[in-house]
Write a protein that holds these residues in place. Structure first.
Motif, short mmCIF file in Angstrom:
data_model
loop_
_atom_site.label_atom_id
_atom_site.label_comp_id
_atom_site.label_asym_id
_atom_site.label_seq_id
_atom_site.Cartn_x
_atom_site.Cartn_y
_atom_site.Cartn_z
N GLY A 122 0.77 -1.23 0.00
CA GLY A 122 0.00 0.00 0.00
C GLY A 122 0.81 1.28 0.00
O GLY A 122 0.27 2.33 -0.31
N ASP A 139 3.58 1.26 -5.46
CA ASP A 139 3.32 0.20 -6.41
C ASP A 139 4.65 -0.17 -7.07
O ASP A 139 5.59 0.61 -7.07
N VAL A 149 1.66 5.20 -5.29
CA VAL A 149 0.33 4.66 -5.55
C VAL A 149 -0.56 5.81 -6.00
O VAL A 149 -0.62 6.85 -5.35
N ARG A 165 -4.21 6.81 -6.46
CA ARG A 165 -5.59 6.44 -6.13
C ARG A 165 -6.57 7.54 -6.41
O ARG A 165 -7.76 7.35 -6.32
#
Length: 110
Positions: free
Chosen positions: A42, A45, A77, A79
């Motif tokens: 988390g 990546d 990451v 998102r």
């Protein structure tokens, strides 16, 4: 046993992920590398690039053939989307408005 050889961009030596079969999915390879290197899930990546062709594997269900050499790099990451960014901005503005109202009420004349 089959294997895929990987190295991080900053590393000099290759390591191997062993598995049964002719190929491994990108998702399974990322999990195996994270497990071997004890990386926290988390936080970032992993971007996997074929060392010989320079192709970046992007889809989680892509199959990587055995005896392939890949280069791994850590990427942030992502998102956020436009709608979630807009929602978070609206929430931030509402929170700031609450702080202003509270400070006006508490700082008023006694």
């Amino acid at each position: 046993m089959s294997c895929i050889h990987y190295k991080f961009k900053s590393s000099l030596d290759y390591n191997s992920v062993t598995f049964d079969g002719l190929h491994l999915s990108l998702t399974d390879l990322k999990k195996a590398i994270s497990h071997q290197r004890r990386l926290k899930p988390g936080e970032f990546d992993l971007e996997i690039t074929n060392a010989q062709t320079g192709d970046v594997y992007k889809k989680g269900d892509e199959l990587i053939a055995k005896n392939t050499s890949v280069i791994v790099s850590r990427v942030p990451v992502t998102r956020t989307t436009a709608s979630s960014t807009q929602k978070s901005w609206e929430a931030f503005k509402q929170e700031c408005a609450k702080v202003v109202r509270v400070s006006v009420v508490t700082c008023g004349p006694t």
